[in-house]
Design a protein around this motif. Structure first.
Motif, PDB file in Angstrom:
ATOM      1  N   LEU A 421      18.813  96.774  28.228  1.00 13.12           N
ATOM      2  CA  LEU A 421      19.479  97.485  27.142  1.00 13.12           C
ATOM      3  C   LEU A 421      20.959  97.660  27.441  1.00 13.12           C
ATOM      4  O   LEU A 421      21.813  97.505  26.558  1.00 13.12           O
ATOM      5  N   GLN A 422      21.279  97.966  28.682  1.00 15.83           N
ATOM      6  CA  GLN A 422      22.679  98.162  29.059  1.00 15.83           C
ATOM      7  C   GLN A 422      23.471  96.863  28.973  1.00 15.83           C
ATOM      8  O   GLN A 422      24.665  96.874  28.643  1.00 15.83           O
ATOM      9  N   ALA A 423      22.821  95.741  29.250  1.00 15.38           N
ATOM     10  CA  ALA A 423      23.508  94.452  29.151  1.00 15.38           C
ATOM     11  C   ALA A 423      23.819  94.092  27.704  1.00 15.38           C
ATOM     12  O   ALA A 423      24.842  93.462  27.412  1.00 15.38           O
ATOM     13  N   MET A 424      22.947  94.516  26.776  1.00 18.52           N
ATOM     14  CA  MET A 424      23.109  94.149  25.375  1.00 18.52           C
ATOM     15  C   MET A 424      23.891  95.181  24.569  1.00 18.52           C
ATOM     16  O   MET A 424      24.555  94.828  23.590  1.00 18.52           O
ATOM     17  N   VAL A 425      23.786  96.449  24.941  1.00 17.35           N
ATOM     18  CA  VAL A 425      24.470  97.526  24.203  1.00 17.35           C
ATOM     19  C   VAL A 425      25.523  98.114  25.134  1.00 17.35           C
ATOM     20  O   VAL A 425      25.293  99.105  25.821  1.00 17.35           O
ATOM     21  N   ASP A 426      26.667  97.484  25.142  1.00 14.78           N
ATOM     22  CA  ASP A 426      27.744  97.818  26.069  1.00 14.78           C
ATOM     23  C   ASP A 426      28.908  98.415  25.274  1.00 14.78           C
ATOM     24  O   ASP A 426      29.434  97.771  24.366  1.00 14.78           O
ATOM     25  N   PRO A 427      29.342  99.639  25.599  1.00 16.68           N
ATOM     26  CA  PRO A 427      30.448 100.240  24.845  1.00 16.68           C
ATOM     27  C   PRO A 427      31.760  99.483  24.977  1.00 16.68           C
ATOM     28  O   PRO A 427      32.671  99.680  24.173  1.00 16.68           O
ATOM     29  N   THR A 474      21.113  86.324  28.857  1.00 17.51           N
ATOM     30  CA  THR A 474      20.671  85.941  30.201  1.00 17.51           C
ATOM     31  C   THR A 474      20.734  87.128  31.157  1.00 17.51           C
ATOM     32  O   THR A 474      19.812  87.346  31.965  1.00 17.51           O
ATOM     33  N   ALA A 475      21.801  87.909  31.063  1.00 16.61           N
ATOM     34  CA  ALA A 475      21.908  89.105  31.910  1.00 16.61           C
ATOM     35  C   ALA A 475      20.785  90.084  31.606  1.00 16.61           C
ATOM     36  O   ALA A 475      20.217  90.714  32.520  1.00 16.61           O
ATOM     37  N   LEU A 480      15.410  92.305  33.277  1.00 12.60           N
ATOM     38  CA  LEU A 480      13.971  92.520  33.091  1.00 12.60           C
ATOM     39  C   LEU A 480      13.139  91.865  34.179  1.00 12.60           C
ATOM     40  O   LEU A 480      11.903  91.958  34.154  1.00 12.60           O
ATOM     41  N   GLY A 481      13.796  91.183  35.114  1.00  9.64           N
ATOM     42  CA  GLY A 481      13.078  90.584  36.229  1.00  9.64           C
ATOM     43  C   GLY A 481      12.897  89.094  36.161  1.00  9.64           C
ATOM     44  O   GLY A 481      12.126  88.525  36.946  1.00  9.64           O
ATOM     45  N   LEU A 482      13.577  88.390  35.242  1.00 12.34           N
ATOM     46  CA  LEU A 482      13.451  86.938  35.175  1.00 12.34           C
ATOM     47  C   LEU A 482      13.978  86.322  36.471  1.00 12.34           C
ATOM     48  O   LEU A 482      15.090  86.630  36.901  1.00 12.34           O
ATOM     49  N   PRO A 487      12.989  78.168  34.624  1.00 10.10           N
ATOM     50  CA  PRO A 487      13.031  77.012  33.715  1.00 10.10           C
ATOM     51  C   PRO A 487      13.412  77.390  32.286  1.00 10.10           C
ATOM     52  O   PRO A 487      14.000  76.582  31.564  1.00 10.10           O
ATOM     53  N   ALA A 488      13.103  78.612  31.871  1.00 10.76           N
ATOM     54  CA  ALA A 488      13.432  79.026  30.500  1.00 10.76           C
ATOM     55  C   ALA A 488      14.934  78.972  30.245  1.00 10.76           C
ATOM     56  O   ALA A 488      15.370  78.716  29.117  1.00 10.76           O
ATOM     57  N   LEU A 489      15.727  79.194  31.284  1.00  6.94           N
ATOM     58  CA  LEU A 489      17.173  79.174  31.103  1.00  6.94           C
ATOM     59  C   LEU A 489      17.671  77.781  30.740  1.00  6.94           C
ATOM     60  O   LEU A 489      18.647  77.632  29.998  1.00  6.94           O
ATOM     61  N   ASP A 490      16.998  76.750  31.250  1.00 12.77           N
ATOM     62  CA  ASP A 490      17.375  75.380  30.891  1.00 12.77           C
ATOM     63  C   ASP A 490      17.082  75.106  29.415  1.00 12.77           C
ATOM     64  O   ASP A 490      17.835  74.397  28.743  1.00 12.77           O
TER      65      ASP A 490
END
Length: 660
Positions: A421-427, A474-475, A480-482, A487-490
């Protein structure tokens, strides 16, 4: 606390971090420069109101100064302003910017004053000067004339005598019985009337004794504020009670100012727009209360109290309970969870429908979905206070989701999701004022009792265009522990060349369980790309289970030419894509909703279980007149190792308030 002080506080809550405000969505977008000039001028007046406490005046001055600084930075070429930063300048927007700058002692660009002077005609000031291009929009109107005259007077260009002369020549003659002025831009005659009377009063009441009177009593907060100020300006008996009765809990006023956009060629309107965030209405109420002077300080409901639920919210509560019962889900629990998620978004007074505030379902705050599997209550909703600036609204939404997580027993998963959440909702992200989606929420509740709380987080790609959408997602995935090098990142990198990363979906369940899905938007259905992604995920490269075609409704060829999507469910433990989904939107209906529902239901009967769709469609169809609006929104088709699944998204029409 004085009602005007509460108005100051609420305007400051609505102010964007950079100092601006935005409101009134029309075809060219929301206004920022014009609305900022108007709201900032109201705060500037409050800063000089001696009956307000010094801290309130200081807060008003700070807000007005921030708005003035923002406007100076937002001026177009030549130091003039338009409805927003993306359109041509006009005399009205420039006049309000000049008024604010003059009120705060800021230098007024000389070209702005020359621009205003150039819009004067023998009968008034035009909004736009280019008659050939803007035609009716270039007609003089008394509200623009009064604003332009006041701006030049306050900037020191016109003395009081010149202002009086301008009023008599360009404004007074526009007055109509029974003591009002009208404008092509406003549904409420009180707005041009107040501007005309303000110019008349500042000019020393020259040669006219207007008795302001509306054609019919006002019924909106905007109207009450305007006619209160009109009566005060002419020393007539005035009652602030109707305006105060319309105040929101905690202060401020819901938006109900109606802006008109006339057809430039004449004859009718092209648009009507409400200030959905309430900026213009609250600023107008503040101006009226300041004119009225000190009033009794009886407070409204405090901000800290739980806001009352809007009648619309009660209508949605009833709908959710009914749909839950239709699908075999416990209605009372479903309504309780829905109520927690929407406590702020459906609080009174609710602004819905509003395409300005939401991109969820055509401006509606709720969307349902059904699958061809076991019946389950599924919905997505707007969360948080919808009128707040982007980051404050997102934080408000996260608080609502946190409450629902506690009710659903998902506390541990909610805590574990914090890094994402912090990676996506950044002030620190420079999210623009007009952002309509940063945080949504949803629930899947099965008849057997299994419940999943869903969080949808925008990547902000369309707004920021900084190339950071996939980086933020990605962050979040790593938060979340990825695993590193998953492989999903590719697969995500492969999609980047075909579309853009739109959002991240996080599913929360009891026992600390978390699921995740990444959404990409594509310019259309791309079978070759989908085949490759299925292969990368180790799934059968068969297109039929994910093909976007519904007999008699949508063909694969049409889907290839319209916006589409591809979604990847990622296994956080293995780092692999475990499900691939495609998304396509329904076209605007050329046949009735009932016939579309019949065809979709028949199709779902061939892909799986159609019972949930039939039940929900039957519940929603009566709310939609045939061929009006969009009941059917979009559909997705998913493929995983467990098989295939189809989901159809349905928009409930605005529900009627429950009868007492």
């Amino acid at each position: 606390m004085q009602p005007a002080a509460r108005g100051v506080e609420h305007l400051r809550r609505l102010q964007h971090p950079g100092g601006s405000w935005s409101d009134f969505m029309v075809a060219v977008g929301c206004s920022d420069t014009w609305v900022t000039g108007y709201a900032g001028t109201a705060l500037a007046a409050a800063a000089n109101a001696e009956h307000l406490p010094p801290p309130v005046r200081a807060a008003a001055a700070e807000g007005a100064d921030a708005a003035a600084g923002w406007l100076l930075g937002a001026a177009g070429p030549g130091g003039v302003w338009g409805y927003n930063r993306g359109v041509a300048p006009d005399a009205d927007s420039t006049a309000w910017a000049v008024r604010l700058l003059a009120a705060r002692g800021r230098p007024v660009p000389p070209p702005a004053l020359a621009f205003l002077a150039a819009h004067e005609t023998g009968t008034g000031y035009r909004t736009y000067r280019d008659v050939a291009r803007t035609r009716r929009w270039s007609e003089p109107t008394p509200d623009v004339s009064a604003a332009a005259l006041l701006a030049q007077h306050e900037a020191g260009v016109l003395d009081r005598a010149a202002l009086a002369d301008g009023f008599l020549r360009l404004v007074a003659g526009w007055q109509k019985p029974p003591g009002r002025w009208t404008s092509i831009w406003w549904a409420e005659d009180g707005y041009p009337t107040v501007l005309a009377l303000e110019a008349w009063a500042v000019a020393g009441r020259p040669g006219l004794t207007p008795v302001p009177a509306p054609v019919r009593p006002p019924v909106t907060a905007f109207g009450h504020a305007l006619w209160l100020q009109a009566l005060v300006l002419t020393d007539a008996p005035a009652d602030a009670a109707p305006l105060l009765a319309a105040e929101r809990p905690g202060g401020g006023w819901a938006g109900d100012a109606e802006l008109l956009v006339p057809d430039p060629s004449g004859g009718g309107l092209t648009e009507r727009s409400i200030d959905s965030r309430g900026v213009f209405t609250t600023a107008t109420a503040l101006r009226a209360l300041l004119a009225a002077g000190p009033l009794p300080s009886a407070p409204p409901a405090p901000v800290t109290a739980a806001p009352g639920r809007d009648a619309l919210g009660h209508g949605y509560d009833r709908l959710i309970g009914q749909v839950a019962a239709d699908l075999g889900v416990e209605p009372s629990r479903a309504v309780a969870v829905f109520g927690e998620l929407t406590r702020e978004s459906l609080a009174a007074p609710a602004p819905w429908p509003s395409a300005q505030l939401s991109g969820l379902a055509g401006g509606l705050p709720v969307e349902l979905s059904v699958t061809d599997g076991a019946p389950a209550l599924r919905y997505t909703v707007e969360v948080g206070d919808p009128v707040l600036p982007a980051f404050s609204r997102a934080v408000s939404g996260l608080h609502a989701i946190g409450r629902a997580a506690g009710l659903l027993g998902c506390e541990q998963a909610w805590l574990d999701a914090r890094p994402a959440l912090q990676a996506m909702v950044d002030p620190a992200l420079p999210v623009p004022e007009g952002n309509r989606f940063w945080v949504w929420a949803g629930v899947d509740a099965e008849a057997g009792g299994r419940e999943v709380l869903k969080v949808y987080l925008s990547s902000l790609h369309q707004h920021l265009d900084d190339g950071g959408a996939r980086r933020r997602v990605t962050a979040a995935l790593r938060g979340l522990g990825l695993p590193a090098g998953a492989p999903a990142l590719d697969v995500l990198a492969k999609l980047e060349g075909h579309g853009f990363c739109q959002e991240l979906g996080i599913g929360l369940a009891p026992g600390g369980r978390i699921g995740v899905k990444v959404y990409y938007e594509l310019p259309g259905w791309r079978p070759e790309l989908v085949t490759a992604v299925l292969a990368d995920a180790g799934l059968p490269a068969e297109l039929d289970p994910v093909r976007p075609a519904i007999p008699g409704v949508l063909t694969e060829e049409v889907a290839a030419t319209h916006r589409a999507g591809i979604m990847l469910r990622v296994d956080l433990a293995t780092g692999r894509v475990c499900e691939v989904s495609t998304a396509s939107g329904f076209m605007r209906p050329m046949i009735g909703h009932a016939e579309i529902a019949r065809r979709v239901g028949a199709w779902l009967g061939t892909t799986g279980d159609r019972r949930a769709f039939d039940a929900v469609a039957a519940r929603l169809l009566p709310g939609w007149p045939e061929r009006t609006g969009r009941l059917h929104s979009l559909f997705t088709r998913a493929r995983s190792a467990k098989g295939a699944r189809t989901t159809v998204y349905l928009r409930p029409a605005l529900p009627e308030a429950p009868r007492a």
